[in-house]
Design an enzyme around this catalytic site. Structure first.
Site, PDB file in Angstrom:
ATOM      1  N   HIS A 197      -2.899  -5.226 -10.033  1.00 30.65           N
ATOM      2  CA  HIS A 197      -3.836  -4.116  -9.786  1.00 30.65           C
ATOM      3  C   HIS A 197      -5.258  -4.574 -10.135  1.00 30.65           C
ATOM      4  CE1 HIS A 197      -5.111   0.047  -9.372  1.00 30.65           C
ATOM      5  NE2 HIS A 197      -5.894  -0.166 -10.423  1.00 30.65           N
TER       6      HIS A 197
ATOM      7  N   MET B  32       0.796  -1.226   0.000  1.00 27.58           N
ATOM      8  CA  MET B  32       0.000   0.000   0.000  1.00 27.58           C
ATOM      9  C   MET B  32       0.835   1.286   0.000  1.00 27.58           C
ATOM     10  SD  MET B  32      -2.875  -1.200  -0.434  1.00 27.58           S
ATOM     11  CE  MET B  32      -3.986   0.195  -0.230  1.00 27.58           C
ATOM     12  N   ARG B  33       2.097   1.194  -0.348  1.00 25.24           N
ATOM     13  CA  ARG B  33       2.927   2.407  -0.424  1.00 25.24           C
ATOM     14  C   ARG B  33       3.453   2.571  -1.849  1.00 25.24           C
ATOM     15  NH1 ARG B  33       3.971   4.068   5.370  1.00 25.24           N
ATOM     16  NH2 ARG B  33       3.136   2.248   6.436  1.00 25.24           N
TER      17      ARG B  33
ATOM     18  N   ASP C 122       0.581   3.217 -11.224  1.00 25.44           N
ATOM     19  CA  ASP C 122      -0.089   2.123 -11.939  1.00 25.44           C
ATOM     20  C   ASP C 122       0.040   2.270 -13.460  1.00 25.44           C
ATOM     21  OD1 ASP C 122      -0.951   1.057  -9.489  1.00 25.44           O
ATOM     22  OD2 ASP C 122      -2.732   2.321  -9.478  1.00 25.44           O
TER      23      ASP C 122
ATOM     24  N   ALA D  92      -9.702 -13.888  -9.943  1.00 24.67           N
ATOM     25  CA  ALA D  92      -8.966 -13.788 -11.218  1.00 24.67           C
ATOM     26  C   ALA D  92      -7.495 -13.458 -10.964  1.00 24.67           C
ATOM     27  CB  ALA D  92      -9.613 -12.722 -12.102  1.00 24.67           C
ATOM     28  N   GLU D  93      -7.232 -12.596  -9.993  1.00 22.97           N
ATOM     29  CA  GLU D  93      -5.840 -12.238  -9.661  1.00 22.97           C
ATOM     30  C   GLU D  93      -5.043 -13.472  -9.257  1.00 22.97           C
ATOM     31  OE1 GLU D  93      -6.448  -7.749  -7.774  1.00 22.97           O
ATOM     32  OE2 GLU D  93      -6.030  -9.420  -6.450  1.00 22.97           O
TER      33      GLU D  93
ATOM     34  N   ASN E 281       3.531  -5.618 -10.271  1.00 23.94           N
ATOM     35  CA  ASN E 281       2.409  -5.315  -9.376  1.00 23.94           C
ATOM     36  C   ASN E 281       1.141  -5.946  -9.933  1.00 23.94           C
ATOM     37  OD1 ASN E 281       0.955  -3.927  -7.259  1.00 23.94           O
ATOM     38  ND2 ASN E 281       0.274  -2.457  -8.798  1.00 23.94           N
TER      39      ASN E 281
HETATM   40  C1  GRF Z   1      -5.327  -7.046  -4.445  1.00 23.00           C
HETATM   41  O1  GRF Z   1      -6.686  -6.897  -4.773  1.00 23.00           O
HETATM   42  C2  GRF Z   1      -4.453  -6.318  -5.437  1.00 23.00           C
HETATM   43  O2  GRF Z   1      -5.050  -6.132  -6.679  1.00 23.00           O
HETATM   44  C3  GRF Z   1      -4.238  -4.987  -4.794  1.00 23.00           C
HETATM   45  O3  GRF Z   1      -4.222  -5.234  -3.407  1.00 23.00           O
HETATM   46  C4  GRF Z   1      -4.988  -6.402  -3.124  1.00 23.00           C
HETATM   47  C5  GRF Z   1      -4.150  -7.283  -2.242  1.00 23.00           C
HETATM   48  O4  GRF Z   1      -4.869  -8.328  -1.698  1.00 23.00           O
HETATM   49  N1  GRF Z   1      -3.017  -4.383  -5.294  1.00 23.00           N
HETATM   50  P1  GRF Z   1      -4.136  -9.497  -0.916  1.00 23.00           P
HETATM   51  O5  GRF Z   1      -3.391  -8.881   0.255  1.00 23.00           O
HETATM   52  O6  GRF Z   1      -3.218 -10.193  -1.877  1.00 23.00           O
HETATM   53  O7  GRF Z   1      -5.248 -10.381  -0.455  1.00 23.00           O
END
Ligand code: GRF
Length: 203
Positions: A117, A98-99, A153, A181-182, A115
């Site tokens: 996103h 988050m930084r 981003d 999906a991530e 990263n």
């Molecule tokens: C994810 O949704 C990612 O896209 C964003 O931060 C979130 C992290 O989630 N950058 P986690 O800590 O991996 O559960």
């Protein structure tokens, strides 16, 4: 498929729950990702991602508390970067960090920071991208894996997955669907890099 002899040496940087870290670690355990995790680091020593990494016997590192919310002091970022280099990290994965990443990390890991996103970049940059998508009324959003540079981003895109926005979606339900999906996309992209099927821009 024949793999390179050396596994890709990963560092993971996160501030939260670490579900993307877990997806990476699980893909490695299942033999679907030719990589090893050298260090999991966080800007917050109480972040669940660190506890999860410790449970799995991985090396962890927590930065000293920062005065800022959205970045680290240069000396803290330099210390973090040194730890990751010492741990043997080749590719750094931001998984919910988050930084904003600045020069100390960008210089130590030139073109080697990626990263995940929660939107189809370049749409919906910044925080709570799933909420931005809901407010905009789009019918499709998704997630993006991209290379990190000094822009917000904005680095080169390495891969994306579309996710539909459903009629009754709440921010929570949409974010959950995007995260599913991530958890597939990120290990897939890493496997392409690990096996030489994707060459990172600038390397
Ligand atoms: C994810 O949704 C990612 O896209 C964003 O931060 C979130 C992290 O989630 N950058 P986690 O800590 O991996 O559960």
């Amino acid at each position: 498929m024949s793999y390179p002899q050396q596994k890709l040496k990963l560092g993971i940087l996160g501030s939260g729950r670490g579900s993307n870290f877990i997806a990476i670690a699980d893909a490695i355990e299942r033999g679907e990702l030719h990589a090893e995790i050298m260090c999991v680091a966080s800007d917050l020593k109480e972040a669940p991602i660190l506890a999860e990494a410790q449970k799995r016997g991985l090396a962890t590192y927590a930065c000293s508390p920062s005065r800022f919310k959205t970045k680290l002091e240069p000396e803290l970022e330099r210390e973090l970067s040194q730890k990751l280099v010492q741990a043997g990290v080749e590719l750094l994965v931001l998984a919910g960090f988050m930084r904003v990443v600045k020069e100390p990390l960008l210089e130590s890991f030139k073109n080697r920071i990626i990263n995940i996103h929660p939107s189809l970049l370049p749409a919906f940059k910044g925080l709570r991208a799933w909420e931005q998508a809901l407010h905009a009324g789009v019918s499709v959003t998704g997630c993006t894996v991209h290379l990190v540079d000094l822009s917000l981003d904005g680095g080169p895109i390495l891969g994306q997955t579309e996710v539909p926005v459903l009629k009754n979606d709440t921010p929570f339900s949409l974010h959950q669907r995007i995260q599913e999906a991530e958890h597939k996309l990120l290990p897939q992209i890493l496997q392409k890099i690990a096996t030489g099927r994707m060459i990172l821009p600038g390397s």
